[in-house]
Design an enzyme around this catalytic site. Structure first.
Site, PDB file in Angstrom:
ATOM      1  N   ARG A   1      35.293  40.008  36.408  1.00 34.03           N
ATOM      2  CA  ARG A   1      35.985  40.067  37.694  1.00 34.03           C
ATOM      3  C   ARG A   1      36.496  38.692  38.081  1.00 34.03           C
ATOM      4  NH1 ARG A   1      32.752  43.612  42.055  1.00 34.03           N
ATOM      5  NH2 ARG A   1      33.709  41.994  43.341  1.00 34.03           N
TER       6      ARG A   1
ATOM      7  N   ARG B   1      26.979  37.146  37.667  1.00 30.93           N
ATOM      8  CA  ARG B   1      27.717  38.377  37.356  1.00 30.93           C
ATOM      9  C   ARG B   1      29.059  38.049  36.702  1.00 30.93           C
ATOM     10  NH1 ARG B   1      28.860  42.402  42.344  1.00 30.93           N
ATOM     11  NH2 ARG B   1      30.355  40.803  42.905  1.00 30.93           N
TER      12      ARG B   1
ATOM     13  N   ARG C   1      34.392  47.917  55.956  1.00 31.77           N
ATOM     14  CA  ARG C   1      34.240  46.464  55.955  1.00 31.77           C
ATOM     15  C   ARG C   1      34.776  45.829  57.225  1.00 31.77           C
ATOM     16  NH1 ARG C   1      33.878  45.745  50.212  1.00 31.77           N
ATOM     17  NH2 ARG C   1      33.452  43.620  49.576  1.00 31.77           N
TER      18      ARG C   1
ATOM     19  N   ARG D   1      34.418  34.794  50.539  1.00 29.04           N
ATOM     20  CA  ARG D   1      34.036  36.208  50.714  1.00 29.04           C
ATOM     21  C   ARG D   1      32.868  36.327  51.680  1.00 29.04           C
ATOM     22  NH1 ARG D   1      33.148  38.239  44.822  1.00 29.04           N
ATOM     23  NH2 ARG D   1      32.817  40.254  45.759  1.00 29.04           N
TER      24      ARG D   1
ATOM     25  N   LYS E   1      24.781  46.251  45.969  1.00 27.32           N
ATOM     26  CA  LYS E   1      25.210  47.590  46.377  1.00 27.32           C
ATOM     27  C   LYS E   1      25.640  48.433  45.187  1.00 27.32           C
ATOM     28  CE  LYS E   1      28.444  46.245  49.255  1.00 27.32           C
ATOM     29  NZ  LYS E   1      28.436  44.771  49.182  1.00 27.32           N
TER      30      LYS E   1
HETATM   31  P1  ADP Z   1      31.337  43.285  46.297  1.00 25.11           P
HETATM   32  O1  ADP Z   1      30.547  44.473  45.859  1.00 25.11           O
HETATM   33  O2  ADP Z   1      31.032  42.072  45.496  1.00 25.11           O
HETATM   34  O3  ADP Z   1      31.271  43.057  47.758  1.00 25.11           O
HETATM   35  P2  ADP Z   1      33.713  44.882  46.111  1.00 25.11           P
HETATM   36  O4  ADP Z   1      33.884  45.376  44.737  1.00 25.11           O
HETATM   37  O5  ADP Z   1      33.165  45.822  47.135  1.00 25.11           O
HETATM   38  O6  ADP Z   1      32.850  43.561  46.026  1.00 25.11           O
HETATM   39  O7  ADP Z   1      35.108  44.340  46.688  1.00 25.11           O
HETATM   40  C1  ADP Z   1      35.876  43.367  46.007  1.00 25.11           C
HETATM   41  C2  ADP Z   1      37.093  42.984  46.868  1.00 25.11           C
HETATM   42  O8  ADP Z   1      37.896  44.161  47.106  1.00 25.11           O
HETATM   43  C3  ADP Z   1      36.782  42.471  48.272  1.00 25.11           C
HETATM   44  O9  ADP Z   1      36.504  41.086  48.279  1.00 25.11           O
HETATM   45  C4  ADP Z   1      38.076  42.823  49.018  1.00 25.11           C
HETATM   46  O10 ADP Z   1      39.112  41.916  48.707  1.00 25.11           O
HETATM   47  C5  ADP Z   1      38.456  44.160  48.417  1.00 25.11           C
HETATM   48  N1  ADP Z   1      37.894  45.296  49.189  1.00 25.11           N
HETATM   49  C6  ADP Z   1      36.940  46.169  48.753  1.00 25.11           C
HETATM   50  N2  ADP Z   1      36.639  47.067  49.702  1.00 25.11           N
HETATM   51  C7  ADP Z   1      37.406  46.742  50.785  1.00 25.11           C
HETATM   52  C8  ADP Z   1      37.524  47.269  52.094  1.00 25.11           C
HETATM   53  N3  ADP Z   1      36.797  48.313  52.516  1.00 25.11           N
HETATM   54  N4  ADP Z   1      38.406  46.670  52.954  1.00 25.11           N
HETATM   55  C9  ADP Z   1      39.140  45.633  52.562  1.00 25.11           C
HETATM   56  N5  ADP Z   1      39.069  45.073  51.337  1.00 25.11           N
HETATM   57  C10 ADP Z   1      38.206  45.610  50.453  1.00 25.11           C
END
Ligand code: ADP
Length: 195
Positions: free
Chosen positions: A134, A128, A89, A146, A14
């Site tokens: 990260r 990654r 999410r 996750r 994404k």
């Molecule tokens: P990825 O792109 O790998 O899915 P993100 O950068 O979107 O990871 O998110 C990393 C972490 O940040 C998630 O695992 C969660 O803990 C938190 N997070 C991000 N967006 C949300 C959201 N909309 N609601 C709840 N937690 C979130």
């Protein structure tokens, strides 16, 4: 205003595709992951609370991310559209987003759902981790956590938008350019080709 949700599991690409899409269409990119990582970098109280959850692969509370999105929408009046990445999410977040957009006389134009098999996701995230820095990328157990949070809490978001006929599935395998081509074909067919 034409708004998009780029939907898919962690590691589905994404972030990579979002950057290319905002270059092409001029959307305002709203990534809750990026917004949370910036809170962490600035050592805010919200960032400190979020970090411990993120490091375990758990979700940050709905109120927190909904508040961040609410402020970001207000801070960007007059954009030609938002690209939501990593948000919503949960179903509660999706319902809150629909309300916030309708207050602005807008809505979600399309939800593009990237399809990537689980083993490919794990291998991308571990890869990654070598460069992203990260802390939530490095541990395979955290990755699996996750993914199970995604299946339990986030997949229902696609069902929410499916009831409105807004979901388009896109195969998330192949080169970055191949996937980008599939995404732009879907978006162009929904919004009309960019000028
Ligand atoms: P990825 O792109 O790998 O899915 P993100 O950068 O979107 O990871 O998110 C990393 C972490 O940040 C998630 O695992 C969660 O803990 C938190 N997070 C991000 N967006 C949300 C959201 N909309 N609601 C709840 N937690 C979130």
């Amino acid at each position: 205003m034409f708004n998009i949700i780029l939907f898919g599991p962690p590691g589905s690409g994404k972030g990579t595709q979002s950057e290319k899409l905002i270059d092409r269409y001029g959307f305002k990119h709203l990534s809750t992951g990026d917004l949370l990582r910036s809170e962490i970098a600035n050592k805010t109280p919200l960032g400190l609370e979020a970090k411990s959850l993120m490091d375990k692969g758990q979700l940050v509370p709905d109120e927190v991310v909904i508040g961040m999105i609410d402020s970001a929408l207000d801070a960007n009046p007059g954009v030609n559209g938002f690209l939501f990445d990593g948000f919503p999410r949960t179903t509660a977040q999706a319902e809150a987003l629909d309300k916030l957009l309708s207050l602005k006389k807008s809505e979600i134009g399309v939800v593009v759902a990237l399809q990537v098999p689980e083993e490919e996701l794990i291998s991308r995230m571990l890869n990654r981790a070598k460069t992203s820095g990260r802390s939530d990328d490095a541990d395979e157990q955290v990755q699996r956590n996750r993914l199970s949070v995604y299946t339990r809490d986030t997949l229902p978001v696609a069902d929410h938008y499916r009831t409105y006929g807004k979901v388009e599935e896109v195969v998330g395998l192949g080169s970055i350019e191949d996937i980008f081509g599939r995404l732009t074909a879907v978006i162009d067919s929904k919004k009309g080709a960019p000028a």
